[in-house]
Scaffold this active site. Structure first.
Site, PDB file in Angstrom:
ATOM      1  N   HIS A 201       1.018  -1.420   0.198  1.00  0.00           N
ATOM      2  CA  HIS A 201      -0.163   0.021   0.001  1.00  0.00           C
ATOM      3  C   HIS A 201       0.865   1.462   0.026  1.00  0.00           C
ATOM      4  O   HIS A 201       0.430   2.252   0.632  1.00  0.00           O
ATOM      5  CB  HIS A 201      -1.187   0.015   1.278  1.00  0.00           C
ATOM      6  CG  HIS A 201      -2.317  -0.906   0.919  1.00  0.00           C
ATOM      7  ND1 HIS A 201      -2.044  -2.280   1.631  1.00  0.00           N
ATOM      8  CD2 HIS A 201      -3.051  -0.668   0.209  1.00  0.00           C
ATOM      9  CE1 HIS A 201      -3.465  -2.756   1.198  1.00  0.00           C
ATOM     10  NE2 HIS A 201      -3.854  -2.135   0.334  1.00  0.00           N
ATOM     11  N   HIS A 301      -5.806  -2.819 -11.089  1.00  0.00           N
ATOM     12  CA  HIS A 301      -6.114  -2.398  -9.843  1.00  0.00           C
ATOM     13  C   HIS A 301      -7.907  -2.359  -9.865  1.00  0.00           C
ATOM     14  O   HIS A 301      -8.296  -1.465 -10.428  1.00  0.00           O
ATOM     15  CB  HIS A 301      -5.560  -1.372  -9.100  1.00  0.00           C
ATOM     16  CG  HIS A 301      -6.147  -0.743  -7.898  1.00  0.00           C
ATOM     17  ND1 HIS A 301      -6.616   0.093  -7.612  1.00  0.00           N
ATOM     18  CD2 HIS A 301      -5.844  -1.667  -6.630  1.00  0.00           C
ATOM     19  CE1 HIS A 301      -7.086   0.295  -6.162  1.00  0.00           C
ATOM     20  NE2 HIS A 301      -6.646  -0.957  -5.712  1.00  0.00           N
TER      21      HIS A 301
HETATM   22 MG   LIG Z   1      -2.598  -2.039  -3.836  1.00  0.00          MG
END
Ligand SMILES: [Mg+2]
Length: 374
Positions: A201, A301
């Site tokens: 992240h 994503h």
């Molecule tokens: Mg990610």
């Protein structure tokens, strides 16, 4: 055909409200799109609701022209991030209109089917997990459902959040050990043939990212995603030089211009553009084609909403260097509440609609029932 108006919708989503648009035309055809949101979703919805002034009277089939009109129009304000989220929504809606006008799914307009279905990797399969044994049990269940790859962030839950520092990570040795134990339990449970993808992240500084990736090396990780924040490519290069695990980046990169240095300097093994952030269907196709020239696979994503999933999937139907499509199982019920008809997901694959345009509409009931003021 002319664009006659644009409506914005701000509706309950998963983590944050989702922002949708509908572009209306004088032919009675409407197109749907989604803009990336987040904690500022109400501001994005308010800005989206004003886009009609840029588009009314335009021919919706001029998708490249309108993309560039918006991208250059936002140039002085900054055309990445907030602006590119709005551009993404418009671009997706224009492709939806074009497909409906021609009676073809969007993938037929982008080069046609390269494949018949899209292989998935599972995300959001661990919502009820606390212990390594819980993760091992759920991971096994995903394999039973037909998945050969799954993603998680084993460390995020242990981060010290007492300071809002983006790239410190706040990891202690004890927290690192707890995260690593989760991944070790998963690898033991699923065996060597299942890919385990680790999402960082974009939260770590260089030494933390390197340490965590090295710690997981015995588990044979498929990719280490966003080890550092997206703003500094030199930091990403430093991580890349110090770890053996493949790197995946892209969900916070905007347009082909942000991806170019990643490819030119071989900073990642996989790219993961987010279609409602990076610039829509047009931009996803261009980024994928750029990556193809570098033999780099693309894996969108797909954890930011229902139109993210269906728009990215339409592009990936046509992309030779497609790798896997992400699916957030924790969000799928809400995707299916927002979209009609629901998504066809089974046996570890997403079966893309062959109906015209994106192949789905926003449910009127959802738009009314889940509306949030903005
Ligand atoms: Mg990610």
């Amino acid at each position: 055909m002319k664009i006659t108006g644009l409506k914005a919708f701000h509706c309950n989503g998963s983590r944050y409200p989702w922002v949708f648009i509908k572009i209306e035309t004088d032919a009675g055809i409407t197109g749907i799109g989604q803009a990336s949101s987040g904690p500022g979703s109400a501001m994005v919805a308010a800005a989206a609701s004003r886009l009609g002034g840029w588009l009314t009277g335009e021919d919706p089939s001029r998708i490249e022209y309108l993309w560039n009109k918006l991208f250059t129009g936002f140039s002085s304000l900054g055309n990445r991030g907030f602006a590119s989220a709005l551009i993404s929504a418009v671009d997706i809606a224009l492709w939806d209109i074009r497909g409906k006008q021609l009676g073809l799914p969007v993938y037929e307009l982008l080069g046609g089917r390269f494949r018949d279905r899209l292989i998935l990797y599972a995300n959001g399969w661990f919502q009820d997990c606390e212990t390594p044994d819980d993760f091992a049990r759920n991971a096994k269940a995903e394999v039973k459902k037909g998945h050969t790859a799954m993603k998680l962030d084993p460390f995020m839950r242990f981060i010290d959040r007492s300071e809002p520092r983006q790239h410190a990570g706040g990891m202690t040795p004890a927290a690192e050990a707890k995260g690593a134990a989760i991944v070790e339990a998963i690898r033991d449970a699923v065996g060597p043939d299942v890919e385990i993808l680790i999402d960082a992240h974009g939260m770590y500084d260089v030494p933390t990212a390197v340490r965590l990736a090295r710690r997981l090396e015995p588990c044979n990780i498929g990719w280490f995603e966003e080890p550092v924040p997206p703003e500094n490519y030199d930091a990403l290069r430093l991580v890349r030089e110090q770890i053996a695990t493949p790197i995946c980046v892209g969900e916070r990169l905007i347009s082909r211009y942000d991806f170019r240095p990643i490819l030119d300097h071989q900073l990642a093994n996989y790219l993961m553009p987010d279609i409602i952030r990076t610039g829509g269907i047009s931009e996803m196709k261009k980024i994928a084609t750029m990556a193809e020239a570098y033999y780099v696979p693309v894996s969108p994503h797909d954890a930011t909403g229902p139109i993210t999933m269906i728009a990215g999937a339409q592009v990936m139907m046509t992309v030779p260097n497609f790798y896997r499509l992400e699916i957030a199982y924790s969000e799928l019920p809400l995707y299916n509440e927002a979209l009609t008809p629901p998504l066809d997901v089974h046996d570890g694959y997403f079966h893309v609609s062959n109906r015209p345009g994106l192949g789905h509409e926003l449910s009127e009931e959802y738009l009314t029932k889940q509306a949030v003021p903005f």
